[in-house]
Scaffold this motif. Structure first.
Motif, PDB file in Angstrom:
ATOM      1  N   ARG A  42      42.224 -22.953   4.565  1.00 13.36           N
ATOM      2  CA  ARG A  42      42.098 -22.799   6.020  1.00 13.36           C
ATOM      3  C   ARG A  42      43.468 -22.760   6.693  1.00 13.36           C
ATOM      4  O   ARG A  42      44.416 -23.365   6.209  1.00 13.36           O
ATOM      5  CB  ARG A  42      41.329 -23.980   6.605  1.00 13.36           C
ATOM      6  CG  ARG A  42      39.914 -24.150   6.115  1.00 13.36           C
ATOM      7  CD  ARG A  42      39.312 -25.397   6.729  1.00 13.36           C
ATOM      8  NE  ARG A  42      37.933 -25.614   6.327  1.00 13.36           N
ATOM      9  CZ  ARG A  42      37.193 -26.643   6.715  1.00 13.36           C
ATOM     10  NH1 ARG A  42      37.726 -27.567   7.511  1.00 13.36           N
ATOM     11  NH2 ARG A  42      35.950 -26.765   6.310  1.00 13.36           N
ATOM     12  N   GLY A 115      33.928 -10.741   9.646  1.00 10.27           N
ATOM     13  CA  GLY A 115      34.856 -11.200   8.629  1.00 10.27           C
ATOM     14  C   GLY A 115      35.065 -10.132   7.566  1.00 10.27           C
ATOM     15  O   GLY A 115      34.325  -9.148   7.485  1.00 10.27           O
ATOM     16  N   SER A 257      41.413  -8.904   7.824  1.00 14.46           N
ATOM     17  CA  SER A 257      40.747 -10.045   8.438  1.00 14.46           C
ATOM     18  C   SER A 257      41.681 -10.691   9.447  1.00 14.46           C
ATOM     19  O   SER A 257      42.890 -10.717   9.256  1.00 14.46           O
ATOM     20  CB  SER A 257      40.370 -11.075   7.369  1.00 14.46           C
ATOM     21  OG  SER A 257      39.916 -12.267   7.960  1.00 14.46           O
ATOM     22  N   ALA A 259      41.033 -13.881  10.177  1.00 19.35           N
ATOM     23  CA  ALA A 259      40.759 -15.295   9.940  1.00 19.35           C
ATOM     24  C   ALA A 259      42.035 -16.107   9.839  1.00 19.35           C
ATOM     25  O   ALA A 259      42.120 -17.226  10.349  1.00 19.35           O
ATOM     26  CB  ALA A 259      39.923 -15.461   8.674  1.00 19.35           C
ATOM     27  N   LYS A 260      43.045 -15.592   9.163  1.00 19.01           N
ATOM     28  CA  LYS A 260      44.281 -16.336   8.960  1.00 19.01           C
ATOM     29  C   LYS A 260      45.320 -16.017  10.033  1.00 19.01           C
ATOM     30  O   LYS A 260      46.115 -16.868  10.402  1.00 19.01           O
ATOM     31  CB  LYS A 260      44.865 -16.030   7.578  1.00 19.01           C
ATOM     32  CG  LYS A 260      43.885 -16.193   6.416  1.00 19.01           C
ATOM     33  CD  LYS A 260      43.302 -17.577   6.347  1.00 19.01           C
ATOM     34  CE  LYS A 260      42.520 -17.815   5.051  1.00 19.01           C
ATOM     35  NZ  LYS A 260      41.243 -17.100   4.973  1.00 19.01           N
ATOM     36  N   PRO A 264      39.755 -18.259  12.152  1.00 23.67           N
ATOM     37  CA  PRO A 264      38.570 -17.910  11.363  1.00 23.67           C
ATOM     38  C   PRO A 264      37.259 -18.024  12.120  1.00 23.67           C
ATOM     39  O   PRO A 264      36.292 -17.341  11.779  1.00 23.67           O
ATOM     40  CB  PRO A 264      38.620 -18.889  10.185  1.00 23.67           C
ATOM     41  CG  PRO A 264      39.502 -20.001  10.619  1.00 23.67           C
ATOM     42  CD  PRO A 264      40.476 -19.419  11.592  1.00 23.67           C
ATOM     43  N   ARG A 267      35.269 -14.915  13.232  1.00 25.08           N
ATOM     44  CA  ARG A 267      34.562 -14.119  12.227  1.00 25.08           C
ATOM     45  C   ARG A 267      34.699 -12.632  12.504  1.00 25.08           C
ATOM     46  O   ARG A 267      33.710 -11.895  12.628  1.00 25.08           O
ATOM     47  CB  ARG A 267      33.064 -14.508  12.148  1.00 25.08           C
ATOM     48  CG  ARG A 267      32.780 -15.973  11.855  1.00 25.08           C
ATOM     49  CD  ARG A 267      33.447 -16.463  10.564  1.00 25.08           C
ATOM     50  NE  ARG A 267      33.077 -15.672   9.408  1.00 25.08           N
ATOM     51  CZ  ARG A 267      33.937 -15.205   8.502  1.00 25.08           C
ATOM     52  NH1 ARG A 267      35.230 -15.438   8.627  1.00 25.08           N
ATOM     53  NH2 ARG A 267      33.522 -14.501   7.487  1.00 25.08           N
TER      54      ARG A 267
END
Length: 434
Positions: A42, A115, A257, A259-260, A264, A267
């Motif tokens: 995460r 995602g 993505s 997310a990082k 996150p 999505r």
């Protein structure tokens, strides 16, 4: 009593040890909430401020009104209704890809997904049409793609990495393609993370990337390039993506993505799929158009509000996510430097113990002289208050039984130091397995 459904009558993936392993990891993390956890890949949560979300949303709404000249009614429709299946923020993503990666992307070749995980599922469903079709993956490999393949009943064939830090081996891929075709199989695509891969942390140098593209061109196998960690090197120097090196030759489907690089919880990911698809009547479409058909029957579309917040973050960063993520890059680089230094201090010269030296990203892998499985993880958490991830679940062809993955992204340097101390105490207790 409610109706009982025999597990044997349900899809075989529900009995797959891969799904069981991930379920156990989630449970053990909740079971030991006070443990120092090297388990989750995460982002560091202190980078997030809930107050930023409405600000990013307002930035996007202002963009709709002032740059796209939408009326109030059109703005309401944009953020409250279902919206295009392909997504709302593809033009912004295309501009960011040009600035950050030198990728010239047609917005119509982009599909905004729930995602990157949905992107993987859509691409695999589209490319693999029959029982002889095979997905090649680097070994070890991210369980999200092997899990998606399992849900779709696809055959997965592992391709080894070139050493502990070298990423997928292009010559091994070429050999695997030849062997599969000789066996009457149809290798369709190869999933690869060239930068700081999950779980190994390995990266491909530029020469290996160019050779991999040559193999793809010669063999006709599509490369599915996943790039969640590319901004997070231990130095600011960036290697070119496979998609940028490939240009317009069509050998790479690019999975992205936020997310990082953003957060996150939104999505939001995307697929860049500009390959042409030829119909029997001679008409052609983009692969992205075909993926959108599949998406319309699964998630329908990606949340307009989530897209709006990510769009606002892109705009706030001047459509240059690499620059916007420079503070995070420095933080993760310092964490990786700390982790490697602590591993050296704790285990240098210890028999049977070694580790790799990633150039960046979130993950490092430690090899130990005992079986690092779920039982060992549970004992380590219970007795020493530290969590990690067993590596065996990342090896679709078997392997990794004496390896564990450490993620350093979610911790402070002080927690990393204490966590390695606790890990060393646990390792010292374990009898080696012959």
């Amino acid at each position: 009593m409610s109706r009982v459904l025999p597990l044997a009558d349900l899809h075989g993936s529900l009995s797959d040890p891969l799904l069981d392993a991930m379920t156990f990891l989630n449970e053990v993390t909740g079971r030991y909430p006070d443990a120092i956890s090297f388990a989750p890949g995460r982002p560091y949560e202190e980078f997030f401020d809930p107050a930023d979300i409405p600000a990013h949303l307002e930035t996007y709404l202002r963009h709709l009104r002032e740059e796209r000249n939408l009326t109030d009614s059109q703005v309401r429709q944009e953020v409250f209704q279902y919206g295009r299946t392909k997504g709302l923020i593809a033009p912004l993503i295309a501009r960011a890809l040009a600035a950050d990666e030198g990728i010239d992307a047609d917005p119509e070749a982009l599909v905004v997904t729930v995602g990157a995980q949905e992107g993987m599922l859509l691409v695999l469903r589209a490319l693999c049409a029959g029982p002889d079709d095979v997905l090649l993956v680097s070994a070890p490999c991210y369980v999200g793609v092997t899990g998606a393949a399992r849900l779709l009943d696809l055959t997965v064939h592992p391709v080894p990495e070139a050493g502990r830090d070298g990423g997928l081996d292009p010559e091994a891929l070429a050999a695997a393609v030849r062997a599969l075709r000789a066996a009457g199989k149809r290798p369709r695509a190869c999933y690869v993370v060239p930068d700081f891969a999950n779980p190994s942390g390995a990266s491909m140098d530029e020469a290996a990337r160019r050779r991999l593209l040559e193999v793809a061109e010669e063999s006709g196998v599509l490369l599915l390039e996943d790039n969640p960690y590319g901004f997070f090197g231990r130095t600011p120097d960036a290697r070119p993506t496979l998609r940028a090196l490939d240009g317009d030759r069509g050998n790479v489907v690019y999975l992205g993505s936020f997310a990082k690089t953003c957060f996150p919880g939104a999505r939001v990911g995307y697929v860049l799929a500009d390959q042409r698809v030829a119909a029997p009547d001679g008409r052609t479409t983009l692969l992205a158009d075909e993926l959108a058909k599949l998406k319309s029957m699964t998630t329908v579309n990606t949340s307009a509000l989530s897209q709006a917040v990510i769009g606002g973050m892109l705009l706030a960063g001047g459509l240059r996510l690499r620059d916007a993520n420079e503070p995070a890059r420095r933080f993760y680089a310092h964490n990786m430097d700390t982790l490697l230094a602590e591993l050296r201090a704790a285990f240098q010269g210890a028999p049977g113990i070694s580790w790799n030296h990633p150039d960046g990203g979130y993950f490092a892998v430690v090899t130990v002289p005992f079986r690092a499985d779920a039982q060992a993880l549970d004992a380590c958490a219970r007795k020493h208050g530290v969590l990690w991830t067993p590596m065996d679940g990342f090896h679709p062809g078997g392997g990794g039984e004496r390896q564990l993955r450490l993620s350093c992204s979610y911790l402070t340097p002080e927690q990393i130091t204490e966590g390695v101390r606790r890990l060393a105490a646990f390792v010292a207790e374990q009898p080696p397995v012959g």
